[in-house]
Design an enzyme around this catalytic site. Structure first.
Site, PDB file in Angstrom:
ATOM      1  N   ASN A 211       6.913 -11.219  12.957  1.00  0.00           N
ATOM      2  CA  ASN A 211       7.301 -11.297  14.374  1.00  0.00           C
ATOM      3  C   ASN A 211       6.182 -10.696  15.206  1.00  0.00           C
ATOM      4  O   ASN A 211       5.395  -9.889  14.718  1.00  0.00           O
ATOM      5  CB  ASN A 211       8.598 -10.505  14.598  1.00  0.00           C
ATOM      6  CG  ASN A 211       9.089 -10.604  16.033  1.00  0.00           C
ATOM      7  OD1 ASN A 211       9.037 -11.669  16.648  1.00  0.00           O
ATOM      8  ND2 ASN A 211       9.551  -9.496  16.583  1.00  0.00           N
TER       9      ASN A 211
ATOM     10  N   HIS B 175       5.782  -8.641  18.858  1.00  0.00           N
ATOM     11  CA  HIS B 175       6.597  -7.961  19.867  1.00  0.00           C
ATOM     12  C   HIS B 175       5.672  -7.356  20.919  1.00  0.00           C
ATOM     13  O   HIS B 175       4.697  -6.686  20.565  1.00  0.00           O
ATOM     14  CB  HIS B 175       7.437  -6.867  19.197  1.00  0.00           C
ATOM     15  CG  HIS B 175       8.289  -6.124  20.176  1.00  0.00           C
ATOM     16  ND1 HIS B 175       9.433  -6.675  20.710  1.00  0.00           N
ATOM     17  CD2 HIS B 175       8.141  -4.910  20.752  1.00  0.00           C
ATOM     18  CE1 HIS B 175       9.971  -5.811  21.568  1.00  0.00           C
ATOM     19  NE2 HIS B 175       9.199  -4.733  21.607  1.00  0.00           N
TER      20      HIS B 175
ATOM     21  N   SER C 111       2.359  -5.965  19.125  1.00  0.00           N
ATOM     22  CA  SER C 111       2.343  -5.644  17.699  1.00  0.00           C
ATOM     23  C   SER C 111       2.833  -6.826  16.874  1.00  0.00           C
ATOM     24  O   SER C 111       3.849  -7.431  17.200  1.00  0.00           O
ATOM     25  CB  SER C 111       3.281  -4.461  17.398  1.00  0.00           C
ATOM     26  OG  SER C 111       3.026  -3.358  18.246  1.00  0.00           O
TER      27      SER C 111
ATOM     28  N   ASP D 150      12.890  -5.200  15.693  1.00  0.00           N
ATOM     29  CA  ASP D 150      11.523  -4.813  16.070  1.00  0.00           C
ATOM     30  C   ASP D 150      11.063  -3.557  15.332  1.00  0.00           C
ATOM     31  O   ASP D 150      10.203  -2.820  15.820  1.00  0.00           O
ATOM     32  CB  ASP D 150      11.412  -4.599  17.596  1.00  0.00           C
ATOM     33  CG  ASP D 150      11.773  -5.853  18.373  1.00  0.00           C
ATOM     34  OD1 ASP D 150      11.454  -6.953  17.905  1.00  0.00           O
ATOM     35  OD2 ASP D 150      12.380  -5.721  19.457  1.00  0.00           O
TER      36      ASP D 150
HETATM   37  C1  GRF Z   1       5.755 -12.948  23.541  1.00  0.00           C
HETATM   38  O1  GRF Z   1       5.348 -12.024  24.496  1.00  0.00           O
HETATM   39  C2  GRF Z   1       6.184 -12.256  22.280  1.00  0.00           C
HETATM   40  O2  GRF Z   1       5.552 -11.026  22.077  1.00  0.00           O
HETATM   41  C3  GRF Z   1       7.640 -12.031  22.499  1.00  0.00           C
HETATM   42  O3  GRF Z   1       8.093 -13.134  23.207  1.00  0.00           O
HETATM   43  C4  GRF Z   1       7.016 -13.698  23.952  1.00  0.00           C
HETATM   44  C5  GRF Z   1       6.954 -15.139  23.603  1.00  0.00           C
HETATM   45  O4  GRF Z   1       6.111 -15.848  24.465  1.00  0.00           O
HETATM   46  N1  GRF Z   1       8.325 -11.817  21.241  1.00  0.00           N
HETATM   47  P1  GRF Z   1       5.751 -17.371  24.191  1.00  0.00           P
HETATM   48  O5  GRF Z   1       7.067 -18.159  24.141  1.00  0.00           O
HETATM   49  O6  GRF Z   1       5.001 -17.439  22.897  1.00  0.00           O
HETATM   50  O7  GRF Z   1       4.926 -17.781  25.359  1.00  0.00           O
END
Ligand code: GRF
Length: 203
Positions: free
Chosen positions: A106, A108, A135, A144
């Site tokens: 993932n 985050h 991260s 997370d």
């Molecule tokens: C990103 O900022 C990611 O860190 C978080 O959700 C957002 C997704 O953005 N988990 P996108 O859909 O890839 O533009």
């Protein structure tokens, strides 16, 4: 190697990963994109790129477990080496996490362990933090909370808005995530004893 990517929204990280695959930076193919929202912009993007893209509606299932079982069936159809959560905004059931532990990542938008959960950029600004970032981590049962693999750090500018900060964090994510995925696909990255290892060195 095969990737299945889970999204809920825009899919800018999906786009960055696809670009990395198609430009040869990643020796991988995205075999499917799956969303829990039919309206996710990333689904259109994937379809235009010729990638199977499907959505499952949580309202059509009696509970989280049933939803996640169907999701697992869809994912497993595409035989991923790695499951990539890229803005997938839904809590995962323990059964789902257990199935992909050690082969699910993932990203985050915070310097974990700071700010798990939602609205990270807003909290960073409200608290007057001078640093922020993103991260990549292995997914474990704790939201997370899995072992961190890679982080990007950036300074918070005075007077910056939440949107501006988010945009700068996302721009960093677009190189951060492909890098972590590459390590995994090269066999250099592993989850062992609740810890992330790179080339047999604990991170
Ligand atoms: C990103 O900022 C990611 O860190 C978080 O959700 C957002 C997704 O953005 N988990 P996108 O859909 O890839 O533009």
């Amino acid at each position: 190697k095969k990737l299945v990517i889970l999204i809920s929204g825009t899919g800018s990280n999906l786009q960055a990963i696809l670009h990395a695959c198609r430009s040869g930076q990643l020796a991988a193919e995205i075999t499917a994109v799956v969303s829990n929202k039919a309206s996710a912009g990333g689904l259109d993007y994937a379809r235009e790129a010729g990638i199977p893209a499907l959505s499952l509606d949580p309202a059509a299932f009696s509970d989280r477990q049933q939803f996640d079982r169907q999701l697992m069936a869809e994912i497993d159809n595409f035989h991923p080496d790695l499951v990539v959560l890229a803005g997938y905004m839904r809590i995962l059931s323990p059964e789902f996490v257990a199935r992909y532990t050690g082969r699910m990542l993932n990203i985050h938008p915070s310097l974990l362990p700071a700010y798990p959960g939602l609205h990270t950029h807003r909290q960073v600004l409200e608290n007057g933090d001078r640093e922020h970032g993103s991260s990549v981590h292995f997914v474990t049962e704790e939201l997370d909370g899995g072992p961190v693999i890679l982080q990007s750090r950036l300074p918070v500018f005075p007077g910056e808005t939440e949107q501006q900060l988010q945009a700068r964090v996302k721009a960093e994510e677009h190189s951060l995530y492909p890098q972590a995925i590459r390590w995994f696909l090269e066999g250099r990255l592993a989850l062992r004893n609740h810890q992330a290892w790179l080339d047999n060195i604990p991170l």
